[in-house]
Design a protein around this motif. Structure first.
Motif, PDB file in Angstrom:
ATOM      1  N   GLU A  10      36.409  40.099  35.739  1.00 42.99           N
ATOM      2  CA  GLU A  10      35.762  40.109  37.039  1.00 42.99           C
ATOM      3  C   GLU A  10      36.598  39.380  38.078  1.00 42.99           C
TER       4      GLU A  10
ATOM      5  N   GLN B  35      39.868  39.018  38.030  1.00 45.97           N
ATOM      6  CA  GLN B  35      41.028  39.846  38.360  1.00 45.97           C
ATOM      7  C   GLN B  35      40.629  41.009  39.270  1.00 45.97           C
ATOM      8  N   MET B  36      39.437  41.545  39.042  1.00 49.71           N
ATOM      9  CA  MET B  36      38.973  42.647  39.878  1.00 49.71           C
ATOM     10  C   MET B  36      38.754  42.175  41.307  1.00 49.71           C
ATOM     11  N   ARG B  37      38.170  40.979  41.443  1.00 47.03           N
ATOM     12  CA  ARG B  37      37.987  40.451  42.797  1.00 47.03           C
ATOM     13  C   ARG B  37      39.325  40.233  43.471  1.00 47.03           C
TER      14      ARG B  37
ATOM     15  N   PHE C 246      41.984  41.918  42.873  1.00 49.09           N
ATOM     16  CA  PHE C 246      42.528  43.240  43.174  1.00 49.09           C
ATOM     17  C   PHE C 246      41.900  43.818  44.441  1.00 49.09           C
ATOM     18  N   GLU C 247      40.574  43.647  44.546  1.00 51.08           N
ATOM     19  CA  GLU C 247      39.877  44.151  45.721  1.00 51.08           C
ATOM     20  C   GLU C 247      40.323  43.439  46.989  1.00 51.08           C
TER      21      GLU C 247
ATOM     22  N   GLU D 226      36.625  50.612  38.251  1.00 53.46           N
ATOM     23  CA  GLU D 226      37.880  49.884  38.202  1.00 53.46           C
ATOM     24  C   GLU D 226      37.854  48.784  37.147  1.00 53.46           C
ATOM     25  N   LEU D 227      36.678  48.042  36.992  1.00 51.37           N
ATOM     26  CA  LEU D 227      36.580  46.935  36.020  1.00 51.37           C
ATOM     27  C   LEU D 227      36.767  47.443  34.605  1.00 51.37           C
TER      28      LEU D 227
ATOM     29  N   PHE E 134      40.308  48.039  33.814  1.00 45.88           N
ATOM     30  CA  PHE E 134      40.998  46.777  33.515  1.00 45.88           C
ATOM     31  C   PHE E 134      40.682  46.314  32.106  1.00 45.88           C
TER      32      PHE E 134
END
Length: 792
Positions: free
Chosen positions: A196, A198-200, A202-203, A275-276, A279
């Motif tokens: 989560e 890393q996703m933030r 990325f966003e 996307e998550l 990943f």
């Protein structure tokens, strides 16, 4: 809430109903010796009662239910992860706390309140943090420590499955299995949070989901280099304008002829995979590399150190040694045999004849027989009065025919019966001090003891009379050995193990008992009257009655004697079927210094080899918390220092109190003390000043430090009372009753006569009888005061 370490230590032992020994040591955390069943607790400070019950009860739970490899300091399989041990601690703590609170329900309140006090001190390191934002293992730790009462802690449906499993744990194997499951779940939890994050990221820095910003269309190249002139050079990821134009044309060509609907469907299919998840799928192989930790458990272990008392005195636990009965006790048959042989030899030598002996015995009986009879009647009356005070009138359940006619008006139509409780059976063991200082008081002491023996025999009270000494010659003679030979190593009176009290030898010689036949009792009475006569001072004239060498006087091993008597108390009580046992101690001085304990020391022998030997070393209660204990009977007594007392003297006094308390608690015995004061006025005055204790536990000497005037007046009053009544009753610790009695000639019984001067009137006659009766009680203070204490 006020408490002492000793009180809570006793509570901890009581909770551990198995054979468990509790010791406080200067250590950082609790530990357990499963082989010797010893629970070691740190020395804590700034503790409330609930916190001590919480921590102590928790460690008792470990001692009872946790195997050796489950303790906090035990090693763990490192292949399971470096933080797996903290997870295991949390789960195992929950299991043992559930089991120990089930066995001792009273601990539940202490556990809840103790946890709240630890929480208030931020022991878990969660101050200013939202508990429900913490990982699962942290919330589980706090929830279980609160005894499942912290309802503000929330769990997901999946997590509640694990919480329920924790609540139902029973065995150590269950703990290991469930800890593995929770550890794997926490790995996934940490993995998800990492994804989560890393996703933030990325966003925030990656492709915009709305298409408003596309760095592929940007003329700004992030990966650029500069040449020597400072001009930008194409990077490996940069493209020329021609290449960009070509790419755009390709995209345009590729998109021509395609229905807009198809394009939308293609985009929808692409968006079906979040996307998550992409990943996660790409990094799934890294899941096992995560090592979750329980920071609340780690914080708790670290903060435990703040409870330690760094400045405290260390604890020294000293065990009561085992008595070697065959090396301590000499039976009455052997003692009377030695006396009989000696006095028979004196008669043969012509020192005195049988007529002289018969006269001594007759005089003694004539002087005391009648009074013994009166004492027996008084004793029976006291017993009857006590029984009557406890009796009660009860219904039988049978209808009284004479009252049946009143059934309409009175419900009380049943027969009545008086229920009188059965009287308790008593037994007596008497210890007589056979030290050198008793020589002036021995005649009177023996006479008082004989009167007491005659009384006990008359009212059928089982009794045994012992003289205690440490004379080596007496030991050898009693066993028919050469009196000048040294005692062998295995002839010690007590065991000599490391960690036990280091005692010198003691002999307890039985003079007379209730098991003797009439013939044996008469012979023993005769021999003891002769022994008494040998101590009578005839104003410098030769005393024709001597004493055998086995009766040599020595020191006062009182502490050893008390512990030695304790070894035969159970047998004495069982053999005679007794309800109450009383120990009477007659002495005139302080107990010999015995404040030593056995330690093992390495040293070199004559051959140069290193060997280990056991030696007795003294202990200092000023710098060490000394605890006397009996592991078998779960008894402990902490020696308390007193800054106002002489160190060595007071330490020995405290050790004597521990012995008396031990025999009272373990032996279930009443203890009566009779301290004989010398005839010299100065000695009596000093004894009253130092040995008479007030109700508050202070002596006259203690009172002198705070209020000299009050102490002087009280001392004057006590001395006057002592001169009149020949005894004082003191509130001495360790004794049920303690008497200071006059020694010398005042201790010997006398023939009382009715004295009336002038004309005889009823008032004078009454006064004379009362004085005579009082004089008899004063002369026989030992038996008269003992009766008052026994008739219950």
């Amino acid at each position: 809430m006020t408490f002492t370490v000793e009180q809570k230590n006793l509570l901890t032992k009581l909770m551990a109903s198995e054979n468990l020994t509790v010791e406080h040591q200067k250590i950082h955390t609790a530990k357990f010796d499963p082989v010797n069943r010893v629970l070691y607790l740190p020395i804590w400070q700034d503790m409330t009662g609930f916190m001590y019950d919480h921590l102590g009860g928790h460690e008792v739970g470990h001692a009872l239910y946790t195997p050796a490899d489950g303790w906090h300091d035990a090693s763990i399989d490192k292949t399971k992860g470096k933080n797996f041990k903290s997870f295991l601690n949390v789960v195992e703590d929950a299991r043992i706390e559930k089991k120990v609170t089930s066995k001792f329900p009273g601990l539940k309140t202490s556990f809840r309140k103790g946890f709240q006090e630890l929480l208030d001190r931020d022991f878990f390191g969660i101050k200013y943090r939202n508990v429900n934002d913490l990982p699962f293992i942290e919330r589980l730790n706090l929830y279980t420590k609160s005894q499942y009462t912290a309802e503000y802690i929330k769990f997901t449906t999946e997590e509640m499955v694990y919480v329920t499993k924790v609540q139902n744990l029973e065995t150590w194997e269950d703990v290991l299995a469930l800890t593995g499951e929770i550890y794997d779940y926490s790995k996934g939890e940490q993995f998800d949070k990492q994804m989560e994050k890393q996703m933030r990221d990325f966003e925030m820095f990656g492709d915009d989901s709305d298409g408003d910003y596309d760095d592929s269309d940007s003329d700004f190249e992030y990966d650029t280099e500069e040449d020597e002139d400072g001009q930008p050079v194409k990077g490996k990821n940069s493209k020329s304008s021609d290449e960009k134009s070509e790419d755009k044309n390709k995209n345009t060509e590729g998109s021509s002829g395609v229905d807009d609907t198809e394009t939308d469907d293609s985009d929808s299919d692409f968006e079906k995979e979040p996307e998550l998840d992409r990943f996660k799928n790409s990094a799934e192989s890294d899941r096992d590399q995560f090592s979750p930790e329980c920071r609340t458990d780690d914080s708790y272990r670290q903060n435990e150190n703040s409870l330690l008392d760094a400045k405290c005195k260390p604890y020294l636990y000293v065990d009561i040694p085992t008595v070697n009965v065959k090396n301590v006790f000499t039976p009455a048959k052997r003692v009377q045999e030695l006396l009989n042989n000696y006095y028979a030899g004196q008669i043969v030598e012509g020192s005195f004849d049988n007529a002289y002996v018969q006269k001594l015995v007759s005089d003694f009986k004539n002087k005391n027989d009648r009074y013994v009879g009166l004492l027996a009647k008084e004793f029976e009356m006291r017993k009857a009065a006590k029984a009557f005070s406890k009796s009660k009138l009860s219904d039988t359940g049978d209808i009284d025919i004479n009252k049946l006619c009143n059934y309409k008006f009175d419900d009380n139509i049943f027969r009545k019966v008086m229920l009188v409780p059965k009287g308790k059976s008593h037994g007596l063991i008497l210890l007589l001090d056979c030290s050198g200082s008793m020589s002036d008081n021995m005649a009177g002491s023996i006479e008082q003891i004989l009167v007491l023996s005659m009384f006990c025999r008359k009212v059928n009270i089982p009794f045994s009379v012992y003289g205690f000494t440490d004379c080596s010659e007496t030991y050898q003679i009693d066993r028919g050995l050469d009196k000048f030979a040294n005692r062998k190593v295995n002839d010690h009176s007590f065991s000599r193990k490391v960690g036990e009290l280091s005692f010198s030898n003691v002999q307890l010689r039985e003079y007379i008992n209730s098991k003797m036949s009439n013939v044996e009792f008469t012979k023993s009475l005769r021999n003891l009257i002769l022994l008494k006569e040998s101590y009578v001072y005839n104003r410098g004239r030769y005393n024709r009655v001597g004493r055998p060498e086995s009766e040599n006087l020595s020191n006062t091993p009182l502490i050893q004697a008390v512990f030695a008597v304790g070894s035969i108390l159970n047998n004495f009580r069982t053999t005679n079927n007794l309800d109450i046992t009383s120990l009477v101690i007659v002495h005139d001085g302080d107990a010999d210094n015995s404040s030593n304990h056995n330690v093992e020391v390495e040293h070199r022998n004559n051959e140069g080899r290193t060997i280990k030997s056991v030696y007795g070393y003294g202990f200092d209660i000023r710098s060490t918390n000394v605890v006397i204990r009996d592991r078998k009977n779960k008894f402990e007594y902490a020696l308390c220092p007193d800054k106002n007392k002489v160190y060595s003297y007071y330490t020995n006094e405290e050790l004597l109190r521990s012995a008396l308390e031990w025999i009272r608690v373990v032996g279930k015995t009443k203890v009566f003390g009779f301290f004989i004061l010398a005839t010299r006025a100065s000695h009596a005055k000093n004894a009253i000043r130092g040995r008479y204790y007030l109700e508050d536990g202070n002596s006259i000497e203690d009172l002198r430090r705070s209020d000299m005037s009050k102490a002087f007046d009280m001392e004057k009053t006590l001395i006057k009372k002592f001169k009149e009544e020949k005894f004082l009753i003191s509130n001495t610790k360790g004794y049920d009753s303690f008497y200071l009695i006059a020694g010398g000639s005042d201790l010997q019984t006398e023939e009382e006569e009715l004295e009336i001067t002038g004309s005889v009137t009823s008032h004078k006659l009454k006064t004379a009888f009362m004085k005579m009766a009082k004089k008899k009680q004063v002369n026989r203070v030992l038996v008269s005061k003992f009766i008052q204490g026994m008739a219950v």
